[in-house]
Design a protein around this motif. Structure first.
Motif, PDB file in Angstrom:
ATOM      1  N   UNK A  67       0.380  13.263  33.094  1.00 57.91           N
ATOM      2  CA  UNK A  67       1.502  14.057  32.606  1.00 57.91           C
ATOM      3  C   UNK A  67       2.601  14.189  33.665  1.00 57.91           C
ATOM      4  N   UNK A  68       2.183  14.297  34.923  1.00 56.95           N
ATOM      5  CA  UNK A  68       3.130  14.590  35.997  1.00 56.95           C
ATOM      6  C   UNK A  68       3.830  13.349  36.539  1.00 56.95           C
ATOM      7  N   UNK A  69       3.213  12.184  36.431  1.00 59.09           N
ATOM      8  CA  UNK A  69       3.775  10.992  37.059  1.00 59.09           C
ATOM      9  C   UNK A  69       5.079  10.585  36.367  1.00 59.09           C
ATOM     10  N   UNK A  70       6.045  10.232  37.180  1.00 63.13           N
ATOM     11  CA  UNK A  70       7.352   9.850  36.646  1.00 63.13           C
ATOM     12  C   UNK A  70       7.427   8.348  36.423  1.00 63.13           C
ATOM     13  N   UNK A  71       8.230   7.951  35.455  1.00 65.42           N
ATOM     14  CA  UNK A  71       8.430   6.528  35.193  1.00 65.42           C
ATOM     15  C   UNK A  71       8.983   5.838  36.435  1.00 65.42           C
ATOM     16  N   UNK A  72       8.480   4.647  36.693  1.00 64.13           N
ATOM     17  CA  UNK A  72       8.975   3.854  37.806  1.00 64.13           C
ATOM     18  C   UNK A  72       9.185   2.431  37.313  1.00 64.13           C
ATOM     19  N   UNK A  73      10.438   2.090  37.061  1.00 65.38           N
ATOM     20  CA  UNK A  73      10.766   0.769  36.536  1.00 65.38           C
ATOM     21  C   UNK A  73      11.224  -0.193  37.617  1.00 65.38           C
ATOM     22  N   UNK A  74      10.959   0.165  38.875  1.00 65.13           N
ATOM     23  CA  UNK A  74      11.295  -0.714  39.997  1.00 65.13           C
ATOM     24  C   UNK A  74      10.452  -1.988  39.879  1.00 65.13           C
ATOM     25  N   UNK A  89      -0.539   2.044  32.429  1.00 66.05           N
ATOM     26  CA  UNK A  89       0.421   0.965  32.267  1.00 66.05           C
ATOM     27  C   UNK A  89       1.003   0.613  33.632  1.00 66.05           C
ATOM     28  N   UNK A  90       1.603  -0.548  33.719  1.00 60.52           N
ATOM     29  CA  UNK A  90       1.964  -1.101  35.025  1.00 60.52           C
ATOM     30  C   UNK A  90       3.137  -0.395  35.689  1.00 60.52           C
ATOM     31  N   UNK A  91       3.836   0.469  34.963  1.00 64.91           N
ATOM     32  CA  UNK A  91       4.918   1.236  35.573  1.00 64.91           C
ATOM     33  C   UNK A  91       4.403   2.324  36.503  1.00 64.91           C
ATOM     34  N   UNK A  92       3.092   2.569  36.473  1.00 62.66           N
ATOM     35  CA  UNK A  92       2.519   3.683  37.225  1.00 62.66           C
ATOM     36  C   UNK A  92       1.419   3.199  38.156  1.00 62.66           C
ATOM     37  N   UNK A  93       1.350   3.806  39.343  1.00 63.21           N
ATOM     38  CA  UNK A  93       0.267   3.483  40.276  1.00 63.21           C
ATOM     39  C   UNK A  93      -0.852   4.513  40.197  1.00 63.21           C
ATOM     40  N   UNK A  94      -0.981   5.145  39.035  1.00 65.30           N
ATOM     41  CA  UNK A  94      -2.060   6.102  38.806  1.00 65.30           C
ATOM     42  C   UNK A  94      -3.418   5.484  39.114  1.00 65.30           C
ATOM     43  N   UNK A 151      -4.547  14.961  22.306  1.00 69.54           N
ATOM     44  CA  UNK A 151      -3.800  16.219  22.400  1.00 69.54           C
ATOM     45  C   UNK A 151      -2.650  16.110  23.392  1.00 69.54           C
ATOM     46  N   UNK A 152      -2.787  15.201  24.370  1.00 65.06           N
ATOM     47  CA  UNK A 152      -1.798  15.093  25.433  1.00 65.06           C
ATOM     48  C   UNK A 152      -0.734  14.027  25.183  1.00 65.06           C
ATOM     49  N   UNK A 153      -1.089  12.987  24.420  1.00 63.47           N
ATOM     50  CA  UNK A 153      -0.171  11.858  24.284  1.00 63.47           C
ATOM     51  C   UNK A 153      -0.376  11.187  22.935  1.00 63.47           C
ATOM     52  N   UNK A 154       0.467  10.223  22.637  1.00 63.74           N
ATOM     53  CA  UNK A 154       0.384   9.500  21.369  1.00 63.74           C
ATOM     54  C   UNK A 154      -0.614   8.355  21.508  1.00 63.74           C
ATOM     55  N   UNK A 155      -1.857   8.648  21.267  1.00 66.00           N
ATOM     56  CA  UNK A 155      -2.924   7.667  21.407  1.00 66.00           C
ATOM     57  C   UNK A 155      -3.055   6.875  20.113  1.00 66.00           C
ATOM     58  N   UNK A 156      -3.087   5.555  20.253  1.00 64.74           N
ATOM     59  CA  UNK A 156      -3.191   4.673  19.093  1.00 64.74           C
ATOM     60  C   UNK A 156      -4.272   3.638  19.344  1.00 64.74           C
ATOM     61  N   UNK A 212     -21.737   0.408  21.036  1.00 69.66           N
ATOM     62  CA  UNK A 212     -20.545   0.898  20.351  1.00 69.66           C
ATOM     63  C   UNK A 212     -19.356   0.788  21.286  1.00 69.66           C
ATOM     64  N   UNK A 213     -18.224   0.362  20.750  1.00 75.32           N
ATOM     65  CA  UNK A 213     -17.022   0.175  21.549  1.00 75.32           C
ATOM     66  C   UNK A 213     -15.824   0.824  20.875  1.00 75.32           C
ATOM     67  N   UNK A 214     -14.976   1.443  21.695  1.00 77.99           N
ATOM     68  CA  UNK A 214     -13.719   2.017  21.250  1.00 77.99           C
ATOM     69  C   UNK A 214     -12.628   1.586  22.218  1.00 77.99           C
ATOM     70  N   UNK A 215     -11.411   1.422  21.714  1.00 73.61           N
ATOM     71  CA  UNK A 215     -10.300   1.087  22.605  1.00 73.61           C
ATOM     72  C   UNK A 215      -8.999   1.636  22.032  1.00 73.61           C
ATOM     73  N   UNK A 216      -8.172   2.197  22.935  1.00 70.27           N
ATOM     74  CA  UNK A 216      -6.910   2.813  22.552  1.00 70.27           C
ATOM     75  C   UNK A 216      -5.836   2.460  23.574  1.00 70.27           C
ATOM     76  N   UNK A 217      -4.588   2.771  23.216  1.00 68.30           N
ATOM     77  CA  UNK A 217      -3.473   2.641  24.139  1.00 68.30           C
ATOM     78  C   UNK A 217      -2.494   3.784  23.882  1.00 68.30           C
ATOM     79  N   UNK A 218      -1.616   4.029  24.871  1.00 72.34           N
ATOM     80  CA  UNK A 218      -0.657   5.127  24.784  1.00 72.34           C
ATOM     81  C   UNK A 218       0.523   4.781  25.684  1.00 72.34           C
ATOM     82  N   UNK A 219       1.619   5.556  25.631  1.00 73.85           N
ATOM     83  CA  UNK A 219       2.789   5.216  26.438  1.00 73.85           C
ATOM     84  C   UNK A 219       2.507   5.011  27.923  1.00 73.85           C
TER      85      UNK A 219
END
Length: 322
Positions: A216-223, A111-116, A52-57, A78-85
């Protein structure tokens, strides 16, 4: 999960004779799950809310890692795995046994652009005991690094206070384990009841919704320099979990040594081979034995915490304990 002694209660689980990875073959099995304590509800909520929040694939891992079934019909994985932006990997592994043993290992890695923080839910339940860890695992040191702690945890400390009332601290936790956990970690052990199940589900929902809000709140960081820091932090986390997580004994019992190593390295802690080259002993040299092998002790420091080592404001008070 933290307690290796508690995980030893799984020793009665049967050793599988044969395993298959075909999901469709499950329809012919006669599993008898403890329905009202099933962790499937947790997985369904997390996947649905994330969609509902993102494009999960689906992740490329999904084709290889989907299900394992023992022919004695006592254990299903049972195993499930997904990825998103903003999600490098969302993965879930659940174990269900005819003897009413259930395990959930659910994690979300940014993803590695975020320190979440990394979302972490590790639950084990038998008819006699439930052992749970629920947390937003920090990528940085939240005991000494106040800027990271304030960035992600200052405004959500109420979660730990709220849910620790019904899910109290579970006893001794090693000093080394604290490096993985945040001030809002729920580490608890209790007798399984409907009330505790409902309390755990409520906590899971709150923690996961909070993680998604942070995403949702974290901004992209391409440093490039920050990406390098995030990459190493995730790799260090994966290296510790892949070597010292006490749930690995269960995986080896269920699927054998070789398959367990594959699941641990390439599914549960995917990224070990891709995110860095440093070894466990590079990160944690105190565990080096004289012959160069890794010491199998849970703790080299020897200090453990019987009660929560953070106060309600997120301040570390563990140094005050004897």
């Amino acid at each position: 999960m933290e307690s290796s002694n508690a995980m030893s209660s799984l020793s009665s689980l049967p050793k599988p004779i044969f395993l298959t990875t075909n999901c469709r073959q499950r329809t012919t099995r006669n599993f008898k799950p403890l329905m009202h304590l099933s962790y499937q509800k947790f997985i369904n909520f997390a996947v649905d809310e994330t969609k509902r929040r993102t494009q999960l694939a689906p992740s490329p891992l999904q084709h290889k890692y989907n299900s394992l079934i023992a022919m004695d019909e006592k254990t299903e994985i049972q195993m499930l795995s997904f990825q998103a932006p903003k999600i490098r990997l969302l993965r879930s592994l659940s174990v269900q046994n005819n003897e009413m043993t259930q395990v959930l290992d659910f994690g979300v890695f940014p993803t590695l652009e975020f320190d979440l923080p990394i979302f972490c839910a590790n639950f084990f339940s038998s008819p006699n005991i439930s052992i749970i860890v629920l947390d937003l695992n920090p990528l940085q040191d939240v005991i000494n690094q106040t800027d990271y702690k304030d960035k992600y945890y200052k405004n959500i400390m109420h979660l730990g206070v709220k849910h620790s009332e019904l899910l109290p601290w579970g006893g001794k936790l090693t000093s080394e384990s604290l490096m993985l956990f945040s001030p809002i970690v729920i580490w608890s052990k209790f007798s399984p009841t409907d009330q505790k199940y409902d309390a755990l589900y409520s906590a899971f929902v709150d923690y996961y919704m909070t993680w998604l809000d942070l995403m949702d709140e974290v901004a992209d960081n391409n440093d490039p320099s920050q990406i390098i820091i995030n990459r190493e932090a995730q790799h260090r986390y994966l290296t510790w979990r892949s070597e010292k997580d006490p749930g690995h004994a269960l995986m080896r019992k269920l699927v054998g040594e070789d398959r367990a190593k594959d699941l641990i390295r390439n599914f549960l802690f995917n990224g070990l081979d891709e995110l860095g080259n440093r070894t466990f002993l590079d990160y944690f040299p105190d565990y080096r034995c004289d012959d160069g092998s890794v010491n199998n002790k849970r703790s080299m420091i020897g200090k453990s915490f019987e009660s929560r080592p953070w106060n309600e404001s997120g301040e570390f008070i563990g140094n005050n304990f004897e």
